[in-house]
Write a protein that holds these residues in place. Sequence first.
Motif, PDB file in Angstrom:
ATOM      1  N   GLU A  18       0.848  -1.199   0.000  1.00  0.00           N
ATOM      2  CA  GLU A  18       0.000   0.000   0.000  1.00  0.00           C
ATOM      3  C   GLU A  18       0.887   1.254   0.000  1.00  0.00           C
ATOM      4  OE1 GLU A  18      -3.900  -1.497   2.484  1.00  0.00           O
ATOM      5  OE2 GLU A  18      -2.281  -0.464   3.556  1.00  0.00           O
ATOM      6  N   THR A  19       0.324   2.336  -0.541  1.00  0.00           N
ATOM      7  CA  THR A  19       1.026   3.625  -0.549  1.00  0.00           C
ATOM      8  C   THR A  19       0.281   4.597   0.335  1.00  0.00           C
ATOM      9  OG1 THR A  19       1.738   3.220  -2.810  1.00  0.00           O
ATOM     10  CG2 THR A  19       1.926   5.462  -1.996  1.00  0.00           C
ATOM     11  N   TYR A  20       1.008   5.182   1.253  1.00  0.00           N
ATOM     12  CA  TYR A  20       0.378   6.088   2.218  1.00  0.00           C
ATOM     13  C   TYR A  20       0.115   7.425   1.547  1.00  0.00           C
ATOM     14  CZ  TYR A  20      -0.385   8.902   6.412  1.00  0.00           C
ATOM     15  OH  TYR A  20      -0.911   9.764   7.367  1.00  0.00           O
ATOM     16  N   VAL A  21      -1.119   7.940   1.706  1.00  0.00           N
ATOM     17  CA  VAL A  21      -1.513   9.216   1.119  1.00  0.00           C
ATOM     18  C   VAL A  21      -1.435  10.326   2.152  1.00  0.00           C
ATOM     19  CG1 VAL A  21      -3.358  10.496  -0.044  1.00  0.00           C
ATOM     20  CG2 VAL A  21      -2.991   8.076  -0.572  1.00  0.00           C
ATOM     21  N   GLY A  22      -2.083  10.151   3.281  1.00  0.00           N
ATOM     22  CA  GLY A  22      -2.100  11.161   4.313  1.00  0.00           C
ATOM     23  C   GLY A  22      -3.205  10.896   5.301  1.00  0.00           C
ATOM     24  N   GLN A  23      -3.351  11.810   6.259  1.00  0.00           N
ATOM     25  CA  GLN A  23      -4.356  11.656   7.309  1.00  0.00           C
ATOM     26  C   GLN A  23      -5.336  12.800   7.266  1.00  0.00           C
ATOM     27  OE1 GLN A  23      -2.889  11.925  11.336  1.00  0.00           O
ATOM     28  NE2 GLN A  23      -4.643  10.795  12.191  1.00  0.00           N
ATOM     29  N   PHE A  24      -6.606  12.489   7.487  1.00  0.00           N
ATOM     30  CA  PHE A  24      -7.661  13.512   7.611  1.00  0.00           C
ATOM     31  C   PHE A  24      -8.447  13.182   8.878  1.00  0.00           C
ATOM     32  CE2 PHE A  24     -11.936  15.166   6.874  1.00  0.00           C
ATOM     33  CZ  PHE A  24     -11.659  16.481   6.522  1.00  0.00           C
ATOM     34  N   SER A  25      -8.309  14.013   9.887  1.00  0.00           N
ATOM     35  CA  SER A  25      -8.908  13.733  11.199  1.00  0.00           C
ATOM     36  C   SER A  25     -10.131  14.586  11.493  1.00  0.00           C
ATOM     37  CB  SER A  25      -7.867  13.927  12.311  1.00  0.00           C
ATOM     38  OG  SER A  25      -7.350  15.246  12.248  1.00  0.00           O
ATOM     39  N   ALA A  26     -10.555  15.348  10.541  1.00  0.00           N
ATOM     40  CA  ALA A  26     -11.684  16.256  10.787  1.00  0.00           C
ATOM     41  C   ALA A  26     -13.009  15.639  10.394  1.00  0.00           C
ATOM     42  CB  ALA A  26     -11.471  17.563  10.036  1.00  0.00           C
ATOM     43  N   GLY A  27     -13.035  14.339  10.107  1.00  0.00           N
ATOM     44  CA  GLY A  27     -14.283  13.708   9.706  1.00  0.00           C
ATOM     45  C   GLY A  27     -14.121  12.219   9.601  1.00  0.00           C
ATOM     46  N   ASP A  28     -15.144  11.554   9.084  1.00  0.00           N
ATOM     47  CA  ASP A  28     -15.103  10.107   8.955  1.00  0.00           C
ATOM     48  C   ASP A  28     -14.325   9.708   7.712  1.00  0.00           C
ATOM     49  OD1 ASP A  28     -16.750  10.824   6.913  1.00  0.00           O
ATOM     50  OD2 ASP A  28     -18.583   9.961   7.785  1.00  0.00           O
ATOM     51  N   ALA A  29     -14.362   8.430   7.400  1.00  0.00           N
ATOM     52  CA  ALA A  29     -13.593   7.901   6.264  1.00  0.00           C
ATOM     53  C   ALA A  29     -14.064   8.495   4.941  1.00  0.00           C
ATOM     54  CB  ALA A  29     -13.718   6.373   6.242  1.00  0.00           C
ATOM     55  N   GLU A  30     -15.388   8.665   4.818  1.00  0.00           N
ATOM     56  CA  GLU A  30     -15.923   9.249   3.581  1.00  0.00           C
ATOM     57  C   GLU A  30     -15.406  10.665   3.386  1.00  0.00           C
ATOM     58  OE1 GLU A  30     -18.188   8.911   0.066  1.00  0.00           O
ATOM     59  OE2 GLU A  30     -17.556   7.426   1.553  1.00  0.00           O
ATOM     60  N   ALA A  31     -15.379  11.446   4.448  1.00  0.00           N
ATOM     61  CA  ALA A  31     -14.876  12.822   4.374  1.00  0.00           C
ATOM     62  C   ALA A  31     -13.404  12.842   4.015  1.00  0.00           C
ATOM     63  CB  ALA A  31     -15.118  13.535   5.695  1.00  0.00           C
ATOM     64  N   ALA A  32     -12.651  11.835   4.549  1.00  0.00           N
ATOM     65  CA  ALA A  32     -11.221  11.775   4.234  1.00  0.00           C
ATOM     66  C   ALA A  32     -11.010  11.513   2.761  1.00  0.00           C
ATOM     67  CB  ALA A  32     -10.556  10.678   5.080  1.00  0.00           C
ATOM     68  N   LEU A  33     -11.794  10.586   2.185  1.00  0.00           N
ATOM     69  CA  LEU A  33     -11.664  10.318   0.743  1.00  0.00           C
ATOM     70  C   LEU A  33     -12.039  11.538  -0.098  1.00  0.00           C
ATOM     71  CD1 LEU A  33     -13.078   6.684   0.469  1.00  0.00           C
ATOM     72  CD2 LEU A  33     -10.694   7.404   0.398  1.00  0.00           C
ATOM     73  N   GLN A  34     -13.106  12.224   0.321  1.00  0.00           N
ATOM     74  CA  GLN A  34     -13.530  13.432  -0.414  1.00  0.00           C
ATOM     75  C   GLN A  34     -12.419  14.498  -0.377  1.00  0.00           C
ATOM     76  OE1 GLN A  34     -17.231  14.638   1.345  1.00  0.00           O
ATOM     77  NE2 GLN A  34     -18.430  13.007   0.310  1.00  0.00           N
ATOM     78  N   TYR A  35     -11.774  14.624   0.774  1.00  0.00           N
ATOM     79  CA  TYR A  35     -10.733  15.644   0.937  1.00  0.00           C
ATOM     80  C   TYR A  35      -9.572  15.379  -0.017  1.00  0.00           C
ATOM     81  CZ  TYR A  35      -6.735  18.079   2.974  1.00  0.00           C
ATOM     82  OH  TYR A  35      -5.606  18.851   3.145  1.00  0.00           O
ATOM     83  N   PHE A  36      -9.048  14.154   0.007  1.00  0.00           N
ATOM     84  CA  PHE A  36      -7.882  13.857  -0.828  1.00  0.00           C
ATOM     85  C   PHE A  36      -8.245  13.776  -2.306  1.00  0.00           C
ATOM     86  CE2 PHE A  36      -6.208  12.452   3.299  1.00  0.00           C
ATOM     87  CZ  PHE A  36      -4.991  13.135   3.277  1.00  0.00           C
ATOM     88  N   THR A  37      -9.495  13.380  -2.598  1.00  0.00           N
ATOM     89  CA  THR A  37      -9.936  13.394  -4.002  1.00  0.00           C
ATOM     90  C   THR A  37     -10.015  14.827  -4.519  1.00  0.00           C
ATOM     91  OG1 THR A  37     -11.195  11.357  -3.672  1.00  0.00           O
ATOM     92  CG2 THR A  37     -11.787  12.713  -5.581  1.00  0.00           C
TER      93      THR A  37
END
Length: 428
Positions: A40-59
Amino acid sequence: MSPAIKPNYHQTPLDEVRERTRVDEEGHVYVLPATEGGEETYVGQFSAGDAEAALQYFTRKFDELYNRALLLRARVATQADSAGSLRSSQATLSKELEAGTWVGDVVGLRSILNEISQGIDAVAAEEKRQNQEAVTAKIAVREDIVRAAEELAAVEPDRQHWKSAQERMNELFDQWKSEQRTPPRLSKSQEDPLWKRFREARSTFERHRKAFFVRRDKEAAEVKKAKEELIAEAEKLQHSTEFGPTTKAYHRLMDQWKELGRGPRKTEDAQWARFRAAQDVFFSARDQANAQIDAEYGENLKKKEEILGKLRELMPFTKPEAVRERYLALIAAWDAAGKVPRTDIKRMERAIGEVQDAFREAEGATRSPREAARNDRQSEMIEQLEDTIAQLERERDQAASQGDDKGKREAEEALAARRSWLKMLTSS
């Protein structure tokens, strides 16, 4: 940007993202391996929301980079900026792409950036072509400036209109400086040969100009000096009473003045005024003397007008022998009456000539052929003597008015001899 070319808008579908990524409980996002057994390749961390919010952020972050690339591709297509500026923007996007791990179609984005790089190469080639054309036109303008300067420098100094030529040379120099300031700039190898020619033309022009004015100032000084000498001679003669020789002398001085040409502007008018004033003094005195002589001859004119009237009373000469004695007496009185004013000489000579011609014709008609022939010869001699006497009288008068004593004396001696011959012929 041209309205004909608009950038597309890219938005990565979340379903595709969910298939290629994983989000753990702490909000860390990973890209799944493309092949089985990969890491796996690490993208980053998003702690301001759930998993869906994290995907939306990096997308969303990937889509922003992608859309920036699309916008740059549209700018390249319309050549909205220089190749250098476009290449800098492309390099920035490529660096960002390669420096991070992204959630999205990285391969597609990399392909777009390669396409952009090729488009920038085409823009650079066009810029190079346009720049070469601009440089060629720039060189042509410089060549025109140099050629105009060389033509000015090649004009013969004595034929050059220096005021307008100097203004033109200054204009050419200003044009040269203006061309230097405006793009495109010429290379040293392109500009130096043109500048060398232009500099040499200006130097030649300036050398000719200085030499011309030095020579002109020298010539003007010589003219001024020569005219001072003419003025001194004119002032020396202004009170002369020898009107004939002095008149000729003034004519000679005037011819010399004209031959010298104009002198320095500052002194020419003043010198001419002095030269003319000296002439005016002399010619005014001469005119007064001639007027006095003409006044004296006015009485002679009255006498001759009266004698001419009496001669005309004898006409027509139908019987010349009957009036011969009276005619000869009136002719003798005419000769004794003396000179007339100069303005009346030709008129009176023409009038007396008409009377004499009429009398001789009348005599010829009343005599035998032998007598007529003899009288014709005698009349011809008399006519020649009268013409000679009239000419000698004019020479005597002219010599007297000019103060030429020798000429006057010689004319009087010649007159005395010819009057004696005329008297012998007319009394026979």
